[in-house]
Design an enzyme around this catalytic site. Structure first.
Site, PDB file in Angstrom:
ATOM      1  N   ASP A  63       0.836  -1.208   0.000  1.00 55.10           N
ATOM      2  CA  ASP A  63       0.000   0.000   0.000  1.00 55.10           C
ATOM      3  C   ASP A  63       0.871   1.259   0.000  1.00 55.10           C
ATOM      4  O   ASP A  63       0.637   2.204  -0.755  1.00 55.10           O
ATOM      5  CB  ASP A  63      -0.893   0.034   1.248  1.00 55.10           C
ATOM      6  CG  ASP A  63      -2.144  -0.818   1.111  1.00 55.10           C
ATOM      7  OD1 ASP A  63      -2.435  -1.275  -0.006  1.00 55.10           O
ATOM      8  OD2 ASP A  63      -2.824  -1.015   2.128  1.00 55.10           O
ATOM      9  N   LEU A  64       1.853   1.281   0.888  1.00 50.03           N
ATOM     10  CA  LEU A  64       2.699   2.465   1.022  1.00 50.03           C
ATOM     11  C   LEU A  64       3.481   2.735  -0.256  1.00 50.03           C
ATOM     12  O   LEU A  64       3.580   3.885  -0.709  1.00 50.03           O
ATOM     13  CB  LEU A  64       3.653   2.290   2.204  1.00 50.03           C
ATOM     14  CG  LEU A  64       2.997   2.229   3.584  1.00 50.03           C
ATOM     15  CD1 LEU A  64       4.012   1.813   4.641  1.00 50.03           C
ATOM     16  CD2 LEU A  64       2.398   3.581   3.943  1.00 50.03           C
TER      17      LEU A  64
END
Length: 386
Positions: free
Chosen positions: A146-147
């Site tokens: 996600d990051l």
């Protein structure tokens, strides 16, 4: 959030009643919000709008008509059905930069699948190369896919803004978790694609550099050391008092150290067990090779370098709760990325945006609130009408 740190005016659109799912991802909580939500939502204003309602769609269309960038993470095609897709928006804001973030991209056999970090890390191979040697696959401790996708999206948006400044043209950007994760396989992917090497799990060790891993000591947390070249290896041997390993032909260069990994690591592991972590850190101080302890969260946030970097910020929310957040990690010579706004309460800025930005009158705002098309502030609790 990162764009907000750099000065962007960010409006976060949330569902009335419940808001962003991560608000409830706890415990722990501060007030009504999870600490998970607090970690990634500074410098945003919250507007709670039911986008399934025609009046809610009109609100978004009006906001988008005044905006530079739209970021959305619905399953591909969902916003098209609501009149909020890229093709619809360009009819009234042709210069818009429209960034879609999905699990697998807008086309292909997985396009309609929901995208979550842990699934993308599994399908994209990260879990298969993460975990203890000869152990089970493991997820990374934070949502790293996600990051990384968010970081790719930030870079893409900045590039698109620069392109628009040059050409006057907006564009659509598609980022997805799976593509990001495959791109993040980097050297592991290269080894497979070019040499057909199927990777294995190495725990804290490195497939191509030895020594480069964590070692237990006589006391304290494990310590991690790395020797990326022969000079580093010589220094490590001198610091540890195992100079005889430097003249051992099995360890004369990195490729041989990789080949004879088991024998070398056994020698070093036994030596590390003779002193505590603190004693080893004292010996390694200033030696010039990379090293460090495996810290707990308490140790991270009392670490002198972390404190020197002033990464932790304290800020008060409008409900009176004070929260600690991690500030922007990049330093600029001419600007200072600021924490200008605390993570917002649900619907905290709905009234402000409708009245001040869109020019709605009070009666219209009250009517929209009564119909549950919008939510004005976090104190209201209700279930959005179907």
């Amino acid at each position: 959030m990162l764009l907000g740190d750099l000065g962007a005016d960010v409006i976060k659109i949330e569902k009335p009643g419940s808001g962003d799912d991560t608000r409830s991802w706890g415990p722990p909580f501060v007030g009504d919000n999870s600490t998970y939500f607090l970690s990634v939502n500074r410098n945003k204003k919250s507007v709670a709008v039911d986008i399934k309602h025609p009046d809610g769609q009109q609100i978004l269309q009006q906001l988008i008509s005044q905006s530079d960038v739209v970021v959305e993470n619905f399953i591909p095609g969902k916003l098209d059905s609501l009149g909020l897709g890229y093709s619809s928006i360009t009819t009234y804001n042709p210069s818009i930069i429209y960034c879609s973030i999905s699990g697998y991209g807008p086309t292909g056999p997985y396009a309609k699948r929901a995208g979550y970090d842990v699934i993308a890390s599994a399908v994209g191979g990260l879990m298969n190369i993460t975990g203890p040697h000869d152990g089970e696959p493991a997820k990374v401790g934070v949502a790293i896919t996600d990051l990384a996708t968010g970081l790719y999206a930030q870079g893409a948006i900045m590039a698109a803004l620069l392109h628009r400044q040059t050409t006057g043209k907006g564009q659509k950007i598609d980022c997805n978790l799976l593509s990001t994760q495959v791109a993040c396989l980097v050297n592991v992917a290269s080894a497979y694609l070019n040499a057909e090497v199927e990777p294995r799990r190495w725990g804290t060790a490195h497939a191509n550099i030895v020594p480069y891993e964590a070692f237990r000591t006589a006391g304290g947390s494990p310590i991690v050391v790395g020797a990326g070249n022969n000079q580093h290896f010589d220094i490590l041997c001198n610091v540890m008092g195992v100079e005889h390993l430097k003249s051992d032909e099995r360890f004369s260069d990195n490729s041989k150290r990789v080949q004879h990994r088991t024998q070398l690591i056994s020698e070093l592991a036994n030596r590390f067990l003779e002193l505590t972590t603190g004693e080893w850190l004292d010996r390694l101080d200033g030696c010039g090779i990379p090293y460090g302890p495996i810290n707990t969260m308490e140790q991270v946030f009392t670490d002198p370098q972390v404190r020197h970097s002033q990464l932790v910020r304290e800020i008060e929310q409008n409900d009176g709760n004070r929260v600690h957040i991690i500030g922007h990690p990049v330093q600029y010579s001419d600007v200072d990325p600021e924490v200008r706004l605390p993570p917002p309460l649900l619907g905290e800025h709905t009234e402000e945006i409708l009245l001040s930005t869109l020019g709605y009158d009070r009666d219209t705002v009250d009517t929209l609130n009564k119909s549950r098309t919008i939510q004005l502030h976090a104190g209201e609790k209700f279930t959005t009408a179907a």
